[in-house]
Each structure stands twice: as C-alpha cells, then as structure tokens.
Design a protein around this motif. Structure first.
Motif, PDB file in Angstrom:
ATOM      1  N   TYR A  56      13.260   6.073  97.517  1.00  0.00           N
ATOM      2  CA  TYR A  56      11.970   5.540  97.960  1.00  0.00           C
ATOM      3  C   TYR A  56      11.806   5.591  99.476  1.00  0.00           C
ATOM      4  CZ  TYR A  56      11.611   4.007  93.104  1.00  0.00           C
ATOM      5  OH  TYR A  56      11.567   3.984  91.729  1.00  0.00           O
TER       6      TYR A  56
ATOM      7  N   ASN B 465       6.811   0.945  91.416  1.00  0.00           N
ATOM      8  CA  ASN B 465       8.126   1.389  90.969  1.00  0.00           C
ATOM      9  C   ASN B 465       9.129   0.256  90.870  1.00  0.00           C
ATOM     10  OD1 ASN B 465       8.946   4.582  90.842  1.00  0.00           O
ATOM     11  ND2 ASN B 465       6.899   4.145  91.624  1.00  0.00           N
ATOM     12  N   TYR B 466       9.115  -0.625  91.873  1.00  0.00           N
ATOM     13  CA  TYR B 466      10.061  -1.745  91.813  1.00  0.00           C
ATOM     14  C   TYR B 466       9.667  -2.732  90.708  1.00  0.00           C
ATOM     15  CZ  TYR B 466      12.506  -0.175  96.018  1.00  0.00           C
ATOM     16  OH  TYR B 466      13.260   0.537  96.910  1.00  0.00           O
ATOM     17  N   ARG B 468       8.349  -1.913  87.855  1.00  0.00           N
ATOM     18  CA  ARG B 468       8.824  -1.339  86.591  1.00  0.00           C
ATOM     19  C   ARG B 468      10.318  -1.607  86.406  1.00  0.00           C
ATOM     20  NH1 ARG B 468       7.903   3.549  87.668  1.00  0.00           N
ATOM     21  NH2 ARG B 468      10.065   4.174  87.918  1.00  0.00           N
ATOM     22  N   ARG B 469      11.085  -1.409  87.478  1.00  0.00           N
ATOM     23  CA  ARG B 469      12.524  -1.694  87.399  1.00  0.00           C
ATOM     24  C   ARG B 469      12.783  -3.156  87.082  1.00  0.00           C
ATOM     25  NH1 ARG B 469      15.912   1.315  91.310  1.00  0.00           N
ATOM     26  NH2 ARG B 469      15.080   3.405  91.361  1.00  0.00           N
TER      27      ARG B 469
END
Lengths: 644, 644
Positions: A56, B465-466, B468-469
C-alpha cells in the motif's frame, strides 16, 4: 579491510556513564527487544507489529540519475588555476580595471555543469535477497526501520568508519556508529545524552553544566545549547583552531574555572577541520595536547566535522604562522605528511587510500579512553537535503543515543537511505532473474555501486573543486587587501599611461583557508578614515554594520556573514566579532566566484574611501527603518543561507 | 478552498505561553532572520551562507514509479467480502476443518499486487520556476531548507489541513502547521515544548509535570515520557476511547488529583481515531465533554492520530455498546453522519469531500481556545520510511516547535519531500520549454499531480482495503470465540456425519475495530481449565505468557503483541494488560490474513484444552532458558515490528 575485533588487544574504552544526564540514565532498552527472536521463526504470522502493508505504499520503485565518482577532477595538490603573485601592485591595479569591465557580466551564466557522464540507479519494490545487509528495496526501506540505520547503509558506514576513517582508534573493538538526521540532529542528541537542563530559578549554580567551544564557532550549535540553561565557555584559538596552552587556551580555562558560574564544563564542542568560521585545521600535535587536558579534567570531546575531507594543501603552503609549516613549505605527497604539512607519525596505520592518509586525522585516532564523539554528515559530500549523517563513539554512548533516536527521529528517511545504499553498494545481483536487472542498477557504468573506492574518489574530486574556488577567491582578496591611493606619475607618451602607488594601507587580512568552505576575513577598521569618530565598541559595531550594508548595495551586491553570528558570547561579539566577515566560496556557482570576489574587494575599497560620517549614518538609518516590517515575511528564503 | 483569514471573525486562540517549559521559554528566533530580506536583492553575490554548491550533489534527477490514486477500491460502506453469520456453530466447525487443510498453504504467495497501472514521476535537477511554492527541483530540495518544510509541500499540507481537514476550526486564522519527521518526532518535540525534565533527587515534587493518557496506549510514546521523570496519569477508557465521566474518567482523575505525586497534569497524550491498541474512535460528543474539562483544568490535548482515515462503518454497525449506535444501526451515507454513526451537527462546514465529511472530526474542529495539538503523519498513508508528518496547532505553539526543529532535525529529508511534492502537486508546466517535460512528470496519466482530489481518493482506497482485512480477521475470530466441546450425536447413515454442540464456553471477546490497524483481543482466561491453579495476578501473567508462547509454536505460528506493552503503568499491566493481545491485520499480505487468523483461533482453542499445568510450565521454562542469549543479537529485525 576486516574488522579488528577478532584478535583485538586494544584496551576497552573508559566508562563514561558518570557523564550521562539524568534523563539518559533513565533510558532503558525497548521492551520490544524481547520479541526479536520470534520474528525469525519460519512462516510465523506477524500480527504483533504496528505496520502498514508494504503493497500500500504508493511508490513502486525509486530511480535516480547519478554522477560517476570521477565526475570532478581532484586537485593534484597544485591548483588548477595558480594564483598570481600577491604583492604585485601593478597586477592589483590591472585586476581592478578588469573587474570593472567584467561587472556587466556578473550575473551567473546558467550553462549546466551537469553535462557529464551519469548513470541510473534504481531501488526496486521487492528484492528476493534474504540477507538484510545486502537487501535494498522499498519493501524494507520504506517500512519502519531500526534506529541505528538501514542495515546495508549502516553496515557500509560502519565498515568505512572503522577501517578507513579511524583505523588507528586505540580502544578495543573500535568505535560504533549510529545514523543521524545530520549533524544538527547529532549534536542535539549528544547534548541530551550528556547535559541536564538547568534553571537559574530552580537549580543550584553548582549543577550548571557547560560546553567548551572555540572563540568563534558555528552559531546554530550554540542556539541548541543556550535554551538548556548551560554555560558556554569559549576557548582561545589560532589559525589551526582551539589552543591548548596560553592565555584563554584550554588549560587556562579549565585550571582557572570560575565555579561561581557553574560546574567545570565536561563537554567540548569543536570543529576541527575547516573550522566554521575560521577555516582552521587542528594538527595532530594540537589534538594530542588538547586530548591530554581532556583526560586530566574528564572532558568529552564532540567533533562536528562536516568539512573533514576539504583540507587544502595549497593554502597550507601559503600560510606561515601555523605550527607545522614554519617555512612556506610545499606539500609533497611522496613524503608521509598530512595535508597541513605535518609529518605522519611512524607506525601510523594506513586507511587504504592515499587521499584519506593525507587528511589530518580525527581525535578518534588518538582516543585511548573513548571520550571522543564524532559527528559526520552527508550534507557536504552528497547534499544537505539528505538529512543523513552518523555519530561515531564508543558503543556504550551509541547505545544511549539509540534510545533517544527510538523516541524521536526513529531513523533517517528510507527514501534517502535506500538511494544512498544503492549508490554506494549497487544492486544485489544475487536477486536478479536470468540477467534482468530487476533488483536495480548501481551508480557505475558496469551496474555496480561506488563502493569505498568510488566514495573516496568522489570526495577527492569535490576537494579539488572547492580548493580551486577557494584559491580563486583568496587570490582576488589577497590582491585587494591594500587600499592603494594611486595617481598618474608621468605620461610616457600620448597613448600610454602608467599607474604608480602613492600610499598603501592595509584594509583586510586573512589566512588562506586550509580547510572547509569559508574565508574568514578580518577588516582592518583602524585604518578607516572615520575610525576615530567611533568611540565605543558598540559604535564600532555600527561601523562594521555599515560596511556590511554598503556591500549589499549596487554595484557591489555582495552578501557576507557578519562575524557577530559566530561569536559564542556577547562579550566576544562586541570585542572581536564585528571585525570579521565569513565568506562562503562553496555555494555560489563556479563562474560567479571571481566576479563576486572582485565586487567584494571593490566594495570594501570604496567603503574605506568614505570620508563623511553622514554617509555611514545614512546607510544605518535606512536599515533601521526598513528592517522591522520586512524580517520574517519571506517564505522559503532561509534555504538560501542554510543553518549557517 | 481559500483561507478564511481575509474576513475571519473567529476569536484568537488563547495564550498558552504559561505552559511552555523553561527551555521553550528560552528559545528565540534565529539571528539569521535579519538577513532574509537581503537574499532577495537581484543579482546579490551570496557569500553569507554555509552551503555546498548544488552542482556537487551526485543526484542529478530522482524518478519513481508511483501508484495512481484509484489503485485500490474504496469500500462502499459495505464490505467486499461480507462476513458469515457469527453465531452459526455449524459454520464454526466447518471453518475449523477447512483451516486445517489450508494450513499447508499458509506461507504467503508472492504474486505481486503491484501489477496495477502506474505512472512515473521525476524531480529534475533545476527548475526555472521562480515561485518557491511551485518550484520542485533537486537544487532546492537537496539544499538546506526551512524548518517548516519544503515550500511546495508545506503549502499543500497547510492548505489541505486548514481547508479540508479542519474547516470548522473555531479560532482566528485557523491552525498553523510545521513538518515533522513523523509522529514520534512530533511527540518528542511537543514534550520538549511543554514539559520540564524532573529529577526526584533535585526537584520539588510540586514541580513534577505529568501526562494524561488512555488506560491502554502506544508504548513508544510512554518510552519518550518516562526518562524525563514525568508522571504518567492513565484515564479510564471504553470502546470509543478516553472517558470524560465516571470512575477513573478524566474528571475523576483531574478533580481528585493526588498532589503528592506532582503537579496536576497539563498535557494529554491521546490517540482518538483507531486507538492504539484498542481501535476506538472517539465521538464528537465525547470530544466536547473532554474538551470542556481540559478548558476547566487548562490541559493541552495532543492528538496522535496516524490512523485517522481508517474509520470503519461496517464495524461500527457490528458493535452495540458505543454511545452513538444504541441499536445495531447500519451506516447510511445519505444521512449526515460520521463513520461512527453519530449525526453530523447542523451547520457543520463541509470538507469538500464526502469521504472526509464521513470521518469523525479532530478536536481541532471544536478547539475554541487553541489548546489542541495534532500529530499527522505520512507513515500510514504513504509509508513509514518517509519519516515525514506534520504538527497542527495554533501559530504561537508552532513557532516554538520551529525553533526546536531548527536545532534538531532541521527539516525532513529533501529526497522524500521532493518526491511527495511531485506526487501531489505534479510538475510545474510553466517551467517547460515548448512542451518537453524537462521539469518532471506528475503522478497521473495526464502528467498532473494527484492534488487534493487524488490524495483523498488514495486514502479512501486504503481505507477500503484495510477495512476488508479487518472484516476478514474479525469474522474468523468472532466465529471462533467459543470453545466448542463437540461430539457425534448420531449417525444418519453410513456416509453422513453430523456435529453437535455439547458445551460452548467463551474464550475470547473483542469489539470489532471501528478504526485503525488493530484488533484488541481479550482472552477469557477465567474459563481456562487451569485458571484456578494460578493464584496471584503475577502468576496469571505467566499463564498469558504461556499462551503467547504457545501461539508461536507449530502448527499455529502466530506472533501477537502482548497487552503488557500497551499498559502505561506497572499496575495496569499486572491487573489488566496480560489479558489482552493486540493483533495487527494491516502488515501481513492480503492472502495471509485469513490463514493466520484461523491459526490464531486454532491455537487459542488448543491452549484452552490444555489440562496439565506441567505443559504450561514447560513452555515457560524453555522460554526462560533461551531468551537471555538470543535477545538483541538479531540485526534488522526491529523493522518487522515497527515502533509498535
């Protein structure tokens, strides 16, 4: 090239923990260290860290066009442009005419000196190399890192420092290093390590720490000291640097310390090579004298030496007052000598490079007790904007500085650390698939890094270039240091005139810079026609200020640094500081050094021809009126001066 | 988008100078500032500075391949992968089987997530642009610079901060900014600005400063506080963050301060968004309550918020205990709400971006008196290796921090400053000759920089993205938080088996992370079969240690952060800290989040099946024996954990 640690019979450095500040004593290793071993478990799922994911990062690769190490010619100890004879009045007069003509063209041409062979380096996103000392990629360089430095760069610097810079370090294991964010950061951390903040209102005078400094020194270093409430204890200097003996010398200051001011200082801040502002280079013999006193009085020596590699044998040969060249001795590279013409001691270990062997050594090389801390930087060898340097000292000191680093700067920027690592070490070819340079390119045609060889060649080339500039400026000023009242003696014919000297009065004096980036110019104000009208030293400061202002006006247009800002005390500033200007021959472009130097000489000459006090007062009044509303309003201009 | 300063009717911020430390009070502007106006004289010969010449920098250009701002998908407030129902025991059992199978493949695949469109940016050596706010080149970026930051980058950040991050700041002129070397550096400078070093041996107890912190907090920030001799004053928290009211809340701590420990604290260190380690996001209402108390007791609030943009509405919807979502309310972007489901106040000024409007605001947005100092960083939005961030506060505070910066870090590295400036602002096309991009390329296809639009899009993509994690990990742990004793109930036929729950015992509990990078996992040790054999809390710490060690063994292979290192006092560590593990879902690669989470759940399950005290003791003994000689010997591994 290998470390000495295997069969190292040197004695251990002295325990310096009694010098640590209260805060430093309270610093302990991070509790994180207990986890280190678990990081190595193969396949471990790392949920412990507090890191973002490397994919990222928006930077996928970094690339740069870089110089080759041999871009600049080293000066072969005779300058590229030999200076004309200094005492030829005829030449002076002709130069003076020439400079008037060339003034029209004084603005720098912008033809780029960068049309030189260059190479491309590339830092890849992810390298397959497992050895952290060889791995150079963004996945590691842009992630959180260790405080001592990015492993490949840290290791290169550590090896270079131990094996090439200080191979004669007399204590066991040799010195340790930690990366800093440059020498200002390094000095700030050293101050925190060794001194307690002191308050007149709260604390006993006997607890007041102090710092020994040269009579003239780097102002910004003092700006870091003063708010902590510490004493600043100036020590007398000569053209080499700090004096060990004599009135105001180190022994005098320490032996006769006035305890009513505070504790006897236990910390020394010194610039020993290309001293800022005086340009001196401290000889090895002087270092030994000072070191002995520091052992006797238990003083820690902090060498702030950004200019260490800029030692100028051509200037050494010009000066006749310094200890080690009683005669005007030419430097001869075949005789084992340092750049200051001082003989190299018998049995002195070679650095592995002729150039480094010619450099007067750091006091670390005579530091039997481990009381020398050295601040090194990439600011003057690569670029100030790196904000990368390193601190060299015995390991127990570096350990405490590491704790400070972990809770302040953490590490230098990974952008510059990876770029420097790639430049110096080159790409890791072991990580390359079938010849494709996926892991990056090094700073040489053949795709390799500069390594120590290239690094030494690079700084030798820089020395050559700065030495040539120094000689250009010093020659012009040397030729202009007398005010020459001249008149036409006779007319030899209709077409010919001859100039002759009627009166010659010295208006400037200086030692040729034997190191660094500065010429420390003393103005002989006593010879100014209006000198006697200025009674007190505070008034004389105004005369100096008027000259400084006069130089910034047309047609002279020169900005010098007034000596006051290098005076570590108000007393020194008032008594001596105002007599000096510091001139930096390093920053302006090469083709500007001569025209600007001529304008400076012209301006000082013209100032010494001012006979009406009103002219002086008018300069000062205009200044007083316009300063207040203009100071501090200009964005970005601090850059033009640097930290000074 | 313009600054408010023209017709700014807001009241001036409060004078905070009585809070300055003695050292800070003694700091004065550099004497260099008197020269600034002279730098602007056209054609002036600059001999005043102490700078190397820019043509002697070995870096001619810097280039980089960079992401486009839309590389990553933002989560549209519903997760990409919706979590399965959490209380389905059948699913739990099946997951448990699956994870055993997938363990073989637990090692991350190294297929690069970087096969995404990218662009090239280039920082040229010399730009012809005269305006320093637009000039991006190595001649300026790698030279000495001003402490507030590289002008184009500083100006971008200042505008972004004033206009988009804190448009509702209630005091005149709005906040000022200064660049830092990241938030650890920022905190170190704030500590120096406001606190005096204190010594038990030398100083009065009444002079001892203190710092208010959350009950669990970032350990490295405390490591910076402790050596200064200051009190650390923990304040009780809930799943949002610091409590204003109630036992141990801020009012309780301040009102009932025990002066035998020192002064009532005047400084608060708080992580308000994605709290480290608890992941809480402090609501606007709670901010108002805390702010009111800080005004009453004259406390300065320091917000250390690297995770501010990572606020997760999907997790907010899962949690039911937090003030602003009494019902399990779904986030609805059409209703004016913050990401924590709290209604946005009427008349609240928009940031200009829906995404930023959805973020719970910094306390700067309610800071009528100018007592909030905010630490921002590029560490989590670009990369930790940048070592660039910025401090936001009222101008008089920033001024003093600038003086500290001038004598310590000076400025962030010019390598990263120019790269960030080029990425965000793009090349300066005004300096380009006839269309040739000699001045560099921007971070977009069209050669332009990201600008504020691209920057907001980039961080919104990262949030997605974070988030989703986070959901992946939280789902797996949520599904595994009960220890299920299961048996075969009946055989329905030869080929079919059915599992049934015999006993369900909770072994873990957590709130879904509503922000940040961490899941704060509480282990329900009371339900461990051996719990009653551990009598004292110091022994219970050993039970927790045994679990931590057990998880690092095969086949679980998971490294968690033990709660002890986030405990700001020994008392908290012993009483509470050992019950928690902090799990970072951000650092490991995307495809590893699920297998590692499964291994963690498996490991904890297996640990709760241990019935023999000897097994626990054996784990601990092996640890004790092997730690001593392995700690601290591994080079470069600190990087794997970050500052924590």
């Amino acid at each position: 090239m290998s470390s000495f640690q295997d069969q190292d019979s040197r004695p251990a450095p002295k325990d310096l923990t009694h010098h640590f500040s209260r805060t430093t004593k309270a610093r302990v290793p991070s509790s994180i260290k207990q986890f280190y071993k678990y990081f190595q478990i193969p396949g471990i799922g790392q949920l412990a860290g507090g890191l973002p994911n490397q994919y990222y990062f928006p930077f996928d690769t970094l690339e740069a066009s870089v110089a080759r190490p041999d871009r600049w010619k080293p000066t072969p100890n005779t300058p590229v442009d030999p200076p004309p004879a200094a005492d030829d009045a005829d030449v002076i007069a002709r130069l003076s005419l020439q400079e008037k003509k060339s003034n029209k063209n004084a603005v720098s041409s912008t033809s780029s000196p960068l049309n030189q062979p260059q190479d491309a380096i590339r830092v890849p996103h992810t390298s397959s190399q497992k050895d952290l000392l060889k791995k150079i990629d963004l996945a590691t360089a842009l992630q959180y890192g260790q405080a001592q430095g990015y492993p490949p760069l840290y290791y290169f610097i550590r090896q270079f420092t131990q094996n090439h810079l200080h191979p004669n370090c007399p204590y066991k294991g040799g010195p340790e290093v930690i990366l800093s964010a440059g020498n200002t950061d390094g000095w700030s951390k050293v101050l925190q390590t060794f001194t307690n903040e002191w308050s007149e209102e709260k604390d006993w005078v006997r607890d007041r720490d102090g710092v020994l400094v040269e009579h003239f020194t780097f102002g910004n270093a003092m700006t870091a000291v003063t708010p902590r409430g510490l004493n600043i204890a100036p020590v007398a200097i000569d053209d080499e640097g700090m004096l060990a003996e004599g009135p105001g010398g180190l022994r005098d200051v320490l032996e006769n310390w006035d305890f009513k001011k505070g504790r006897r200082p236990r910390l020394m801040y010194t610039i020993t090579m290309g001293q800022n502002p005086t340009s001196g280079v401290l000889s090895l013999q002087r270092r030994r004298d000072i070191y002995e006193l520091c052992c006797k009085y238990d003083v820690i020596i902090v060498e702030d030496d950004p200019y260490w590699y800029l030692q100028y044998p051509t200037a050494t040969a010009k000066n006749t007052t310094t200890t080690f060249h009683p005669s005007n001795q030419d430097f001869n590279p075949d005789v084992p000598m340092f750049a200051n013409a001082e003989p190299r001691p018998a049995g002195w270990k070679s650095s592995g490079y002729d150039f480094l062997d010619s450099i007067v050594p750091s006091s670390i090389q005579i530091d039997t007790e481990g009381r020398v801390i050295r601040l090194d930087t990439f600011s003057k060898t690569v670029a100030p904007g790196c904000r990368v340097g390193w601190i060299t000292a015995q390991p127990a000191v570096i350990e405490k500085i590491q704790y400070i680093t972990e809770t302040s700067t953490q590490q230098p920027s990974g952008f510059v650390q990876s770029m420097l690592a790639e430049l110096l070490l080159g790409p890791d070819h072991s990580g390359i698939e079938s010849g494709k340079p996926k892991d990056g390119k090094g700073g040489l045609q053949d795709g390799k890094g500069w390594k120590a060889d290239g690094w030494v060649r690079w700084i030798e080339g820089l020395r050559g270039n700065y030495e040539r500039r120094m000689n250009k400026m010093a020659t012009i000023i040397d030729n202009g240091k007398y005010l020459v009242k001249s008149g036409r003696r006779s007319s030899l014919g209709d077409d010919e005139e001859e100039w002759s000297v009627i009166e010659k009065k010295q208006i400037m004096s200086f030692d040729w810079p034997v190191g660094g980036m500065f010429l420390w110019l003393k103005i002989v104000f006593e010879n100014h026609p209006l000198y006697s009208t200025f009674k007190k030293s505070s008034e004389m400061e105004r005369l100096a200020r008027a000259l400084w202002l006069f130089l910034t006006t047309k047609p002279y247009l020169v900005l010098a640094s007034p000596g006051g800002i290098f005076s570590p005390s108000a007393e020194i500033r008032e008594r001596d500081g105002w007599k000096y200007f510091r001139l930096c021959f390093a920053a302006v472009n090469d083709d500007e050094v001569e025209p600007i130097s001529h304008r400076l000489v012209d301006g000082i000459n013209a100032f010494f021809r001012i006979k009406d006090r009103k002219t002086i007062e008018k300069l000062l009044e205009e200044e007083d009126a316009s300063v207040a509303d203009r100071v501090g309003t200009v964005a970005g201009v601090a850059q033009m001066l640097g930290p000074c």
